[in-house]
Design a protein around this motif. Structure first.
Motif, short mmCIF file in Angstrom:
data_model
loop_
_atom_site.label_atom_id
_atom_site.label_comp_id
_atom_site.label_asym_id
_atom_site.label_seq_id
_atom_site.Cartn_x
_atom_site.Cartn_y
_atom_site.Cartn_z
N ARG A 72 0.83 -1.20 0.00
CA ARG A 72 0.00 0.00 0.00
C ARG A 72 0.87 1.25 0.00
NH1 ARG A 72 -3.73 -0.37 5.05
NH2 ARG A 72 -4.39 1.73 4.37
N ASN A 74 0.08 4.90 1.36
CA ASN A 74 -0.91 5.73 2.04
C ASN A 74 -0.91 7.17 1.52
OD1 ASN A 74 -1.68 3.56 3.54
ND2 ASN A 74 -0.84 4.29 5.48
N VAL A 79 -3.81 0.68 -2.81
CA VAL A 79 -3.43 -0.67 -2.42
C VAL A 79 -3.16 -1.46 -3.69
CG1 VAL A 79 -4.06 -2.72 -1.12
CG2 VAL A 79 -4.92 -0.50 -0.41
N CYS A 96 -11.17 -5.61 -3.83
CA CYS A 96 -10.49 -4.85 -2.79
C CYS A 96 -11.49 -4.54 -1.69
CB CYS A 96 -9.94 -3.57 -3.40
SG CYS A 96 -9.08 -2.47 -2.27
#
Length: 125
Positions: A72, A74, A79, A96
């Motif tokens: 991932r 952020n 992701v 997801c």
């Protein structure tokens, strides 16, 4: 609730690779643990991979361990699922999903409150 959109699915030969992406919006991304699930025709939706809110911990189904990598970013609210050495039995719709970082099991669909629309992965022999 966070909104999720998957992309990157397609048709690939056995032994090949694909990278799935999941874009998140509408929530605080770092508040969520994230997961990938898949569902083949006539089968239950199953856990594939999970990653903690910070990316510090990852979890994999035995069937994909050593072949798939979840990650991932952020800063980008993204992701990813890198899938290598693909097999025909990996063929499924991949989803997801997001759950609270404070509660719930990575391995249970019930713990995940937000889901993407899914992206089809087909692996040919």
């Amino acid at each position: 609730q966070v909104q999720l959109v998957e992309s990157g699915g397609g048709l690939v030969q056995a032994g090949g690779s694909l990278r799935l992406s999941c874009a998140a919006s509408g929530g605080t991304f770092s508040s969520y643990d994230m997961g990938w699930f898949r569902q083949a025709p006539g089968k239950e939706r199953e856990f594939v991979a999970g990653i903690s809110w910070s990316g510090g911990s990852t979890y994999y189904a035995d069937s994909v361990k050593g072949r798939f990598t979840i990650s991932r970013d952020n800063a980008k609210n993204m992701v990813y699922l890198q899938m290598n050495s693909l097999k025909p039995e990996d063929t499924a719709v991949y989803y997801c999903a997001a759950k609270s970082r404070y509660r719930g099991s990575y391995y249970s669909t019930d713990a995940f409150g937000s889901w993407g629309q899914g992206t089809q992965v087909t692996v040919s022999s």
